[in-house]
Scaffold this motif. Structure first.
Motif, PDB file in Angstrom:
ATOM      1  N   UNK A 110     -15.478 -17.648 -17.452  1.00 32.78           N
ATOM      2  CA  UNK A 110     -14.112 -17.406 -16.777  1.00 32.78           C
ATOM      3  C   UNK A 110     -14.495 -17.589 -15.249  1.00 32.78           C
ATOM      4  N   UNK A 111     -13.611 -18.616 -14.625  1.00 35.11           N
ATOM      5  CA  UNK A 111     -13.724 -18.984 -13.176  1.00 35.11           C
ATOM      6  C   UNK A 111     -12.608 -18.866 -12.436  1.00 35.11           C
ATOM      7  N   UNK A 112     -12.705 -18.231 -11.233  1.00 34.70           N
ATOM      8  CA  UNK A 112     -11.536 -18.170 -10.053  1.00 34.70           C
ATOM      9  C   UNK A 112     -11.513 -19.445  -9.508  1.00 34.70           C
ATOM     10  N   UNK A 113     -10.794 -20.476  -9.914  1.00 36.27           N
ATOM     11  CA  UNK A 113     -10.663 -21.898  -9.557  1.00 36.27           C
ATOM     12  C   UNK A 113      -9.382 -22.398  -8.697  1.00 36.27           C
ATOM     13  N   UNK A 114      -9.393 -23.384  -8.046  1.00 37.55           N
ATOM     14  CA  UNK A 114      -8.112 -23.669  -7.755  1.00 37.55           C
ATOM     15  C   UNK A 114      -7.081 -24.281  -8.766  1.00 37.55           C
ATOM     16  N   UNK A 115      -5.890 -24.004  -8.642  1.00 37.48           N
ATOM     17  CA  UNK A 115      -5.037 -24.251  -9.654  1.00 37.48           C
ATOM     18  C   UNK A 115      -4.826 -25.553 -10.095  1.00 37.48           C
ATOM     19  N   UNK A 120     -10.185 -26.301  -2.013  1.00 40.80           N
ATOM     20  CA  UNK A 120      -9.824 -26.268  -1.072  1.00 40.80           C
ATOM     21  C   UNK A 120      -8.271 -26.479  -0.935  1.00 40.80           C
ATOM     22  N   UNK A 121      -7.504 -26.478  -2.179  1.00 41.31           N
ATOM     23  CA  UNK A 121      -6.252 -27.076  -1.984  1.00 41.31           C
ATOM     24  C   UNK A 121      -5.274 -25.883  -1.830  1.00 41.31           C
ATOM     25  N   UNK A 122      -5.695 -24.626  -2.063  1.00 44.73           N
ATOM     26  CA  UNK A 122      -4.800 -23.478  -1.860  1.00 44.73           C
ATOM     27  C   UNK A 122      -5.021 -22.231  -2.980  1.00 44.73           C
ATOM     28  N   UNK A 123      -3.734 -22.379  -3.892  1.00 45.70           N
ATOM     29  CA  UNK A 123      -3.865 -21.329  -4.933  1.00 45.70           C
ATOM     30  C   UNK A 123      -4.715 -21.424  -5.850  1.00 45.70           C
ATOM     31  N   UNK A 124      -5.274 -20.063  -6.155  1.00 46.43           N
ATOM     32  CA  UNK A 124      -6.515 -20.094  -7.087  1.00 46.43           C
ATOM     33  C   UNK A 124      -6.056 -18.981  -8.191  1.00 46.43           C
ATOM     34  N   UNK A 125      -6.572 -19.485  -9.217  1.00 43.14           N
ATOM     35  CA  UNK A 125      -6.157 -18.813 -10.653  1.00 43.14           C
ATOM     36  C   UNK A 125      -7.384 -18.730 -11.419  1.00 43.14           C
TER      37      UNK A 125
END
Length: 198
Positions: A110-115, A120-125
């Motif tokens: 499980x990774x907290x990654x850019x959507x 560096x693009x913003x929203x992370x999920x």
């Protein structure tokens, strides 16, 4: 004659895949997170006949080509020319490499990654990916069809690919640390020349 290198690879870091898939949602109410929880194993490359997880042939081929580009090994007697283009076109990996496991054996990361997958693009999920632990093993069959490339050049590029380029998701080539491997054995064989299809 085509020269074929059979190489044994052993993972010195975990290996993760992120294959694009089109598995359908259960219905319109299934959230992105629920969908990812249910389908993360579908991001693995699996042989349809054997059900085994495989390393895609092109993943290793491109790693070898990138290693050749970085090493920039000079061709003797040709001024500043290197083997980079020769390796790109003259070294082939034509078969996927089974890892001896099935999708059910994969671990979930499980990774907290850019959507959108762009750094560096913003929203992370939270996103989930299939992971194979360190120590994975595969056998690669690498075809050398360019007679100008010495076998030692291919061996050096393969080792460099395992050390600094990697394969799969979050590999060193892209700033990560997954998908690194060492080459534990290599054997060259000669095969009949390749023929064009009729």
């Amino acid at each position: 004659m085509t020269r074929t290198l059979v190489a044994n690879l052993v993972g010195i870091s975990p290996y993760s895949q992120s294959r694009a898939h089109d598995e359908p949602k259960i219905d319109d109410k299934e959230s992105h997170d629920a969908y990812d929880r249910r389908t993360w194993r579908s991001k693995a490359h699996v042989d349809a006949d054997t059900g085994q997880v495989v390393i895609p042939a092109m993943g290793l081929k491109l790693a070898i080509a990138e290693a050749a580009r970085r090493l920039a090994i000079k061709i003797p007697g040709k001024r500043g020319a290197t083997y980079t283009k020769n390796v790109l076109s003259g070294v082939l990996v034509v078969a996927d490499m089974p890892l001896g496991i099935t999708r059910d054996d994969l671990r979930e990361e499980v990774v907290f990654a850019n959507a959108d997958g762009k750094r560096g693009s913003g929203t992370r999920v939270f996103r989930r990916f299939p992971m194979v632990p360190t120590g994975w093993k595969a056998t690669a069959e690498i075809h050398l069809i360019d007679s100008e490339i010495p076998e030692e050049v291919v061996e050096r590029c393969l080792r460099e690919a395992g050390n600094l380029i990697g394969i799969g998701r979050f590999r060193p080539q892209n700033g990560g640390y997954l998908g690194r491997f060492e080459v534990t054995a290599m054997k060259w064989n000669k095969t009949a020349p390749q023929r064009l299809a009729a």
